[in-house]
Motif scaffolding. Structure first.
Motif, PDB file in Angstrom:
ATOM      1  N   UNK A 160       0.765  -1.151   0.039  1.00  0.00           N
ATOM      2  CA  UNK A 160      -0.111  -0.014   0.008  1.00  0.00           C
ATOM      3  C   UNK A 160       0.882   1.476   0.067  1.00  0.00           C
ATOM      4  N   UNK A 161       1.928   1.267   1.039  1.00  0.00           N
ATOM      5  CA  UNK A 161       2.878   2.362   0.753  1.00  0.00           C
ATOM      6  C   UNK A 161       3.626   2.644  -0.466  1.00  0.00           C
ATOM      7  N   UNK A 162       3.906   1.519  -1.046  1.00  0.00           N
ATOM      8  CA  UNK A 162       4.604   1.720  -2.527  1.00  0.00           C
ATOM      9  C   UNK A 162       3.630   2.468  -3.480  1.00  0.00           C
ATOM     10  N   UNK A 163       2.557   1.694  -3.415  1.00  0.00           N
ATOM     11  CA  UNK A 163       1.358   2.207  -4.370  1.00  0.00           C
ATOM     12  C   UNK A 163       0.969   3.504  -4.294  1.00  0.00           C
TER      13      UNK A 163
ATOM     14  N   UNK B 157       3.584  -1.700  -8.809  1.00  0.00           N
ATOM     15  CA  UNK B 157       3.931  -1.043  -9.996  1.00  0.00           C
ATOM     16  C   UNK B 157       2.737  -1.720 -10.853  1.00  0.00           C
ATOM     17  N   UNK B 158       2.339  -2.880 -10.717  1.00  0.00           N
ATOM     18  CA  UNK B 158       1.163  -3.527 -11.583  1.00  0.00           C
ATOM     19  C   UNK B 158       0.063  -3.201 -11.459  1.00  0.00           C
ATOM     20  N   UNK B 159      -0.297  -2.555 -10.147  1.00  0.00           N
ATOM     21  CA  UNK B 159      -1.313  -2.045  -9.709  1.00  0.00           C
ATOM     22  C   UNK B 159      -1.717  -0.606 -10.364  1.00  0.00           C
ATOM     23  N   UNK B 160      -0.464   0.262 -10.496  1.00  0.00           N
ATOM     24  CA  UNK B 160      -0.379   1.646 -11.021  1.00  0.00           C
ATOM     25  C   UNK B 160      -0.758   1.395 -12.376  1.00  0.00           C
ATOM     26  N   UNK B 161      -0.062   0.512 -13.047  1.00  0.00           N
ATOM     27  CA  UNK B 161      -0.049   0.365 -14.408  1.00  0.00           C
ATOM     28  C   UNK B 161      -1.596  -0.161 -14.822  1.00  0.00           C
ATOM     29  N   UNK B 162      -2.246  -0.895 -14.231  1.00  0.00           N
ATOM     30  CA  UNK B 162      -3.794  -1.251 -14.630  1.00  0.00           C
ATOM     31  C   UNK B 162      -4.580   0.027 -14.445  1.00  0.00           C
ATOM     32  N   UNK B 163      -4.246   0.905 -13.489  1.00  0.00           N
ATOM     33  CA  UNK B 163      -5.135   1.943 -13.412  1.00  0.00           C
ATOM     34  C   UNK B 163      -4.674   2.848 -14.415  1.00  0.00           C
ATOM     35  N   UNK B 164      -3.544   3.263 -14.928  1.00  0.00           N
ATOM     36  CA  UNK B 164      -3.339   4.075 -16.012  1.00  0.00           C
ATOM     37  C   UNK B 164      -3.872   3.465 -17.116  1.00  0.00           C
ATOM     38  N   UNK B 165      -3.957   2.212 -17.243  1.00  0.00           N
ATOM     39  CA  UNK B 165      -4.452   1.507 -18.592  1.00  0.00           C
ATOM     40  C   UNK B 165      -5.831   1.587 -18.620  1.00  0.00           C
ATOM     41  N   UNK B 166      -6.720   1.496 -17.463  1.00  0.00           N
ATOM     42  CA  UNK B 166      -8.105   1.835 -17.219  1.00  0.00           C
ATOM     43  C   UNK B 166      -8.308   3.237 -17.694  1.00  0.00           C
ATOM     44  N   UNK B 167      -7.743   4.077 -17.138  1.00  0.00           N
ATOM     45  CA  UNK B 167      -7.995   5.574 -17.709  1.00  0.00           C
ATOM     46  C   UNK B 167      -7.652   6.043 -19.166  1.00  0.00           C
ATOM     47  N   UNK B 168      -6.806   5.301 -19.712  1.00  0.00           N
ATOM     48  CA  UNK B 168      -6.403   5.656 -20.942  1.00  0.00           C
ATOM     49  C   UNK B 168      -7.487   4.993 -21.801  1.00  0.00           C
ATOM     50  N   UNK B 169      -7.885   3.968 -21.640  1.00  0.00           N
ATOM     51  CA  UNK B 169      -9.067   3.042 -22.274  1.00  0.00           C
ATOM     52  C   UNK B 169     -10.331   3.889 -22.086  1.00  0.00           C
ATOM     53  N   UNK B 170     -10.570   4.437 -21.017  1.00  0.00           N
ATOM     54  CA  UNK B 170     -12.053   5.316 -20.819  1.00  0.00           C
ATOM     55  C   UNK B 170     -11.796   6.498 -21.977  1.00  0.00           C
TER      56      UNK B 170
ATOM     57  N   UNK C  36       3.528   1.368 -19.863  1.00  0.00           N
ATOM     58  CA  UNK C  36       3.934   0.457 -19.039  1.00  0.00           C
ATOM     59  C   UNK C  36       5.549   0.467 -19.098  1.00  0.00           C
ATOM     60  N   UNK C  37       6.211   0.382 -20.001  1.00  0.00           N
ATOM     61  CA  UNK C  37       7.657   0.089 -20.274  1.00  0.00           C
ATOM     62  C   UNK C  37       8.196   1.511 -19.762  1.00  0.00           C
ATOM     63  N   UNK C  38       7.753   2.494 -20.342  1.00  0.00           N
ATOM     64  CA  UNK C  38       8.585   3.824 -19.719  1.00  0.00           C
ATOM     65  C   UNK C  38       8.328   4.228 -18.204  1.00  0.00           C
ATOM     66  N   UNK C  39       7.297   3.944 -17.643  1.00  0.00           N
ATOM     67  CA  UNK C  39       6.978   4.264 -16.434  1.00  0.00           C
ATOM     68  C   UNK C  39       7.640   3.512 -15.250  1.00  0.00           C
ATOM     69  N   UNK C  40       7.690   1.950 -15.669  1.00  0.00           N
ATOM     70  CA  UNK C  40       8.362   1.172 -14.818  1.00  0.00           C
ATOM     71  C   UNK C  40       9.655   1.141 -15.104  1.00  0.00           C
ATOM     72  N   UNK C  41      10.222   1.455 -16.168  1.00  0.00           N
ATOM     73  CA  UNK C  41      11.796   1.246 -16.547  1.00  0.00           C
ATOM     74  C   UNK C  41      12.397   2.713 -15.957  1.00  0.00           C
ATOM     75  N   UNK C  42      11.785   3.945 -15.846  1.00  0.00           N
ATOM     76  CA  UNK C  42      12.298   5.048 -15.376  1.00  0.00           C
ATOM     77  C   UNK C  42      12.096   4.841 -13.857  1.00  0.00           C
ATOM     78  N   UNK C  43      11.061   4.375 -13.277  1.00  0.00           N
ATOM     79  CA  UNK C  43      11.135   4.182 -11.838  1.00  0.00           C
ATOM     80  C   UNK C  43      12.108   3.145 -11.154  1.00  0.00           C
TER      81      UNK C  43
ATOM     82  N   UNK D 196       3.444  10.073  -9.673  1.00  0.00           N
ATOM     83  CA  UNK D 196       2.883  10.116 -11.002  1.00  0.00           C
ATOM     84  C   UNK D 196       1.796  11.406 -11.340  1.00  0.00           C
ATOM     85  N   UNK D 197       1.149  11.467 -10.416  1.00  0.00           N
ATOM     86  CA  UNK D 197      -0.029  12.688 -10.673  1.00  0.00           C
ATOM     87  C   UNK D 197       0.811  14.103 -10.534  1.00  0.00           C
TER      88      UNK D 197
END
Length: 250
Positions: free
Chosen positions: A5-8, A102-115, A68-75, A15-16
């Motif tokens: 939870x702390x890392x997320x 990181x997976x949870x954050x990436x899923x959230x970003x993907x959901x927002x992008x999709x919408x 996914x690639x850029x955010x995780x790679x840079x972080x 990110x924001x």
């Protein structure tokens, strides 16, 4: 608060607050969607399918993979360079908690992008029609995020500077976008290039989302694309676990 939870939470706040990241995650891919939507408005591809039904899933798949690639790679690179990973390693925080955050954050970003991308493409001016089993886009996106997250872990483990992350990620993602047909129909490419595209993870995400949203294929085709993404997730995940480093000192 658990380590996960702390890392997320820390990843979300970082990110924001980063406007550059927000721009390249949402507005930059959206600009491609609008551009190609305007250029090919009213045209048809792949035996009569409206161009927007091809363009929207393609740009979405590229946007999700790129984020996914850029955010995780840079972080991962920055946390290791600043010795944050080494500090985390000295606490009772397993590697799976770091990856899960990181997976949870990436899923959230993907959901927002999709919408966002789907809402724009559905506007009458562009005219996207969800003719396929659109709900299958959910497992496709989850598997796609997993595969490209694993790729981002590989990039972040190899690179030691922001410049090297950008170089490696662009070297992988830019050619993949064109070879996988994210920006234009892959039937315009020679047959040997279409064969090469089948060894690229973006091909399966792009192909599956086009089937799901554009109505080009059936559930069997989408199932094969899901299997392809699972294979790439396992391969990149195995590579990432072998080369992952908690610190540049080791």
């Amino acid at each position: 608060m658990t380590a996960y939870a702390a890392l997320t939470r820390a990843g979300y706040v970082a990110s924001v607050r980063d406007r550059t990241t927000l721009f390249f995650t949402f507005l930059f891919p959206l600009a491609f969607l609008v551009l190609f939507g305007l250029i090919f408005q009213g045209q048809h591809v792949n035996g009569g399918m409206a161009s927007i039904n091809y363009t929207a899933p393609g740009v979405l798949s590229w946007g999700v993979g790129n984020a996914c690639v850029f955010s995780v790679g840079f972080a991962l690179m920055q946390w290791r360079r600043d010795d944050l990973l080494r500090l985390i390693w000295r606490t009772p925080t397993p590697l799976r908690s770091l990856i899960a955050s990181r997976w949870t954050l990436a899923l959230g970003v993907a959901a927002a992008q999709t919408v966002l991308f789907t809402a724009v493409a559905l506007l009458p001016f562009f005219g996207l029609e969800l003719n396929g089993p659109w709900w299958t886009g959910i497992p496709l996106l989850v598997l796609g995020v997993t595969a490209f997250l694993a790729m981002g872990l590989v990039v972040g483990s190899l690179a030691n500077t922001p410049e090297s992350v950008a170089a490696i990620a662009n070297l992988v993602m830019v050619p993949m976008a064109f070879l996988s047909g994210s920006f234009f129909p892959d039937d315009l490419m020679p047959s040997w290039l279409r064969t090469v595209a089948k060894v690229l993870p973006l091909h399966y995400l792009n192909d599956g989302l086009t089937d799901a949203m554009g109505g080009r294929g059936d559930l069997g085709d989408i199932g094969l694309d899901c299997v392809g993404l699972v294979v790439f997730a396992l391969v990149f995940g195995l590579i990432a676990t072998r080369i992952f480093r908690w610190s540049n000192r080791t």
